[in-house]
Structures are given as C-alpha cells and as structure tokens.
Design an enzyme around this catalytic site. Structure first.
Site, PDB file in Angstrom:
ATOM      1  N   ASP A 185     -93.318  79.183  27.483  1.00 62.70           N
ATOM      2  CA  ASP A 185     -94.519  79.359  28.310  1.00 62.70           C
ATOM      3  C   ASP A 185     -94.066  79.757  29.709  1.00 62.70           C
ATOM      4  OD1 ASP A 185     -97.312  79.276  29.039  1.00 62.70           O
ATOM      5  OD2 ASP A 185     -96.919  77.386  30.061  1.00 62.70           O
ATOM      6  N   SER A 186     -95.029  80.204  30.516  1.00 58.90           N
ATOM      7  CA  SER A 186     -94.712  80.537  31.899  1.00 58.90           C
ATOM      8  C   SER A 186     -94.479  79.275  32.729  1.00 58.90           C
ATOM      9  CB  SER A 186     -95.874  81.323  32.509  1.00 58.90           C
ATOM     10  OG  SER A 186     -97.031  80.519  32.515  1.00 58.90           O
ATOM     11  N   CYS A 238     -98.064  80.644  25.174  1.00 62.33           N
ATOM     12  CA  CYS A 238     -98.622  81.228  26.400  1.00 62.33           C
ATOM     13  C   CYS A 238     -99.520  82.375  25.947  1.00 62.33           C
ATOM     14  CB  CYS A 238     -97.489  81.746  27.276  1.00 62.33           C
ATOM     15  SG  CYS A 238     -98.040  82.675  28.716  1.00 62.33           S
ATOM     16  N   ASN A 239    -100.777  82.313  26.345  1.00 64.59           N
ATOM     17  CA  ASN A 239    -101.718  83.363  25.919  1.00 64.59           C
ATOM     18  C   ASN A 239    -101.374  84.715  26.529  1.00 64.59           C
ATOM     19  OD1 ASN A 239    -104.386  82.025  24.556  1.00 64.59           O
ATOM     20  ND2 ASN A 239    -103.350  80.604  25.925  1.00 64.59           N
ATOM     21  N   GLU A 269     -99.989  73.756  37.935  1.00 59.04           N
ATOM     22  CA  GLU A 269     -98.538  73.724  38.186  1.00 59.04           C
ATOM     23  C   GLU A 269     -98.189  72.826  39.372  1.00 59.04           C
ATOM     24  OE1 GLU A 269     -95.754  74.954  36.641  1.00 59.04           O
ATOM     25  OE2 GLU A 269     -96.915  75.755  34.972  1.00 59.04           O
ATOM     26  N   CYS A 322    -105.909  79.726  27.753  1.00 61.88           N
ATOM     27  CA  CYS A 322    -104.674  79.584  28.536  1.00 61.88           C
ATOM     28  C   CYS A 322    -104.178  78.181  28.235  1.00 61.88           C
ATOM     29  CB  CYS A 322    -104.967  79.743  30.027  1.00 61.88           C
ATOM     30  SG  CYS A 322    -103.547  79.306  31.063  1.00 61.88           S
ATOM     31  N   HIS A 330    -102.460  76.205  29.843  1.00 63.07           N
ATOM     32  CA  HIS A 330    -102.503  75.241  30.952  1.00 63.07           C
ATOM     33  C   HIS A 330    -103.841  74.482  30.992  1.00 63.07           C
ATOM     34  CE1 HIS A 330     -99.033  77.410  32.583  1.00 63.07           C
ATOM     35  NE2 HIS A 330     -98.938  76.523  33.550  1.00 63.07           N
TER      36      HIS A 330
HETATM   37  N1  DGL Z   1    -100.014  79.129  29.966  1.00 69.95           N
HETATM   38  C1  DGL Z   1    -100.163  80.538  30.269  1.00 69.95           C
HETATM   39  C2  DGL Z   1    -101.204  81.136  29.347  1.00 69.95           C
HETATM   40  O1  DGL Z   1    -101.527  80.539  28.338  1.00 69.95           O
HETATM   41  C3  DGL Z   1    -100.399  80.712  31.728  1.00 69.95           C
HETATM   42  C4  DGL Z   1    -100.090  82.083  32.194  1.00 69.95           C
HETATM   43  C5  DGL Z   1     -99.790  82.190  33.648  1.00 69.95           C
HETATM   44  O2  DGL Z   1     -98.680  81.831  34.022  1.00 69.95           O
HETATM   45  O3  DGL Z   1    -100.640  82.691  34.404  1.00 69.95           O
HETATM   46  O4  DGL Z   1    -101.717  82.212  29.575  1.00 69.95           O
END
Ligand code: DGL
Length: 266
Positions: free
Chosen positions: A9-10, A72-73, A151, A184, A186
């Site tokens: 994930d990011s 991560c989407n 975050e 997302c 998050h």
């Molecule tokens: N968890 C990521 C997602 O599902 C977040 C992406 C981001 O870093 O903006 O899209």
C-alpha cells in the site's frame, strides 16, 4: 507453501486488508510494505504510481512471496493489469472484490464510491460495477483530504469529524444511494466517522473482507495454503516514519508489531 503473502500500500491503509487476512488466514505469514514516505499516491500521475508500485513489488519478490495483494485502490486502478501480465505468482487487487461485495448488498442498485483522485478519475469502480450489473447507478466522489489525515493518525475528534462532514457533503445531497464503497483502503480507519455523516440507512463496504476471502480461495485452488501449525511472524516495512506507522498499526491490528525501514530501488 510456507512462503509469505506480500501486501502493498502507499501507507497504513493496506493494514485494513492485512487485518482481514490475519483473521481469515491465521496461519499465513504476511510481509507488508507501506510507501509512507511518498504517500499519498492519489494525486500522483499514473506513471509515478506504476513506478512506485513496481519498486514495492520488487522489494517483496526478493523476499520470495507466493502471492501479491495490492491493498491500495490507486495502485490497483493504475498497475494491476501490468502486474497480472508480468508476474508469475497470483496477484489480486481490491477493486473487483469491493465491487462484488457492494452489488451483493445493494437493494436499490444505487451505489456510492469514495476514493482518491486517482482512483475516482480512473473510473475503475464504475467499470467494475457495470461489468457485473450494467444498469447500476454509480455516484463517485474523490476525498483527497482523508489519506493525509489518516496518515497523521487523526482518526477521531473534531478535526476528523469536520473533514469527513465537509468532504461527504456532495454525496449526501444525492442521498438516494443505499450502499457506499470505501474505495480507498485508508478509509476503514475512519469508518465510524463516515457512517455517522452518511447515515445508518447506507451500508458501508470495505473491500478487505471480500479480498481476504478471494486470497484464501486462490491459494486453496493452487494448493498453496500453509497447512501446518504455526503462529506466523508477520513483517512490516515502511519507507517513512517508524513511530507513526507502528502506533497506527499496533492499534489497528490490536497487537504489538515490529516495523523496519525499507529502502526501495528501481
Ligand atoms: N490506500 C490507498 C488507496 O487505497 C491510498 C492511496 C493514496 O496514497 O492516496 O487508494
């Protein structure tokens, strides 16, 4: 069979998928990497997201993973097809499982989707939903303030309430949706705030549960599930601050975790 499952994930969002994997597949070992240093991915170009995603994938391939979960989407929307065609291990993203879960739940076929700018602009959810059910109505909305807030570890309190209420206003005005996809990973971390604002009449879908079910099915079909007895020793890596990642991860996973820094190379 005793190789780990890789999760990317990011940042901390993929932990919401990791926790479902841990619940449904308690003997499987996970290796998780969050690219917290370069988070958010949402406002980045497709090229950047694809490059960063490959860097995380290569980091995990060097650790001999047996399957990759793109938790991560944004990375799923931009890089999943390429990963599928170039990797020889099973790969799963979070968009199709999320879309399938929403279709099962919706009664009125009007589904809302919230996600990052990248995911919403890619139209990956409307495409996935309409492939399953061509007459479904989709209302999608980018919520760019959610990921940076999560975050930072702001998951509740007046600021979280205000940001969620302001961001969801456009969707609330079209309140005929009966199902809302958290597009997302998050967002499940602020799920209660989102539910409060959108109302109890709307079912909230996060893709973690369905994704974990599909991981289990794929590994089972390929006879790659770990079938011995063990308490797995999960490994967590971040490219960003260890203390913040550790605090959010330990709280979310309800167990102490060890996090290490990862250095990603092209
Ligand atoms: N968890 C990521 C997602 O599902 C977040 C992406 C981001 O870093 O903006 O899209």
């Amino acid at each position: 069979m005793d190789q780990p499952i890789g999760v990317i994930d990011s940042g901390v969002g993929g932990l919401t998928v990791a926790s479902e994997l841990m619940r449904q597949l308690p003997k499987e070992q996970l290796i998780y990497i969050g690219d917290t240093f370069r988070c958010p991915y949402g406002p980045r170009s497709k090229e950047e997201v694809v490059t960063y995603t490959w860097e995380m994938v290569n980091f995990l391939l060097a650790k001999d993973i047996k399957m990759l979960v793109v938790a991560c989407n944004t990375a799923t929307a931009f890089a999943l097809d390429q990963l599928h065609s170039q990797l020889d291990i099973p790969v799963i993203g979070v968009i199709e499982p999320g879309a399938r879960a929403a279709i099962k739940v919706s009664q009125n076929q009007r589904i809302g989707v919230i996600g990052t700018e990248g995911t919403i602009e890619s139209k990956a959810y409307p495409k996935a939903l309409k492939t399953i059910h061509s007459t479904i109505q989709v209302n999608d909305l980018a919520c760019p303030r959610f990921v940076p807030m999560v975050e930072e570890g702001i998951l509740s309190g007046p600021e979280a309430n205000r940001v969620v209420a302001e961001s969801l206003m456009p969707l609330k005005m079209k309140n005929h949706i009966d199902t809302l996809i958290l597009g997302c990973t998050h967002y499940p971390l602020i799920r209660d705030r989102i539910q409060e604002v959108i109302g109890d009449h709307v079912s909230i879908i996060s893709s973690g549960e369905e994704t974990a079910r599909e991981v289990s099915a794929i590994l089972g079909y390929k006879e790659k599930l770990f079938n011995g007895d063990r308490t797995p020793d999960h490994q967590f890596y971040t490219t960003g601050r260890l203390d913040v990642f550790k605090r959010i991860a330990s709280n979310w996973l309800e167990q102490p975790i060890v996090v290490e820094n990862a250095v990603l190379n092209k």
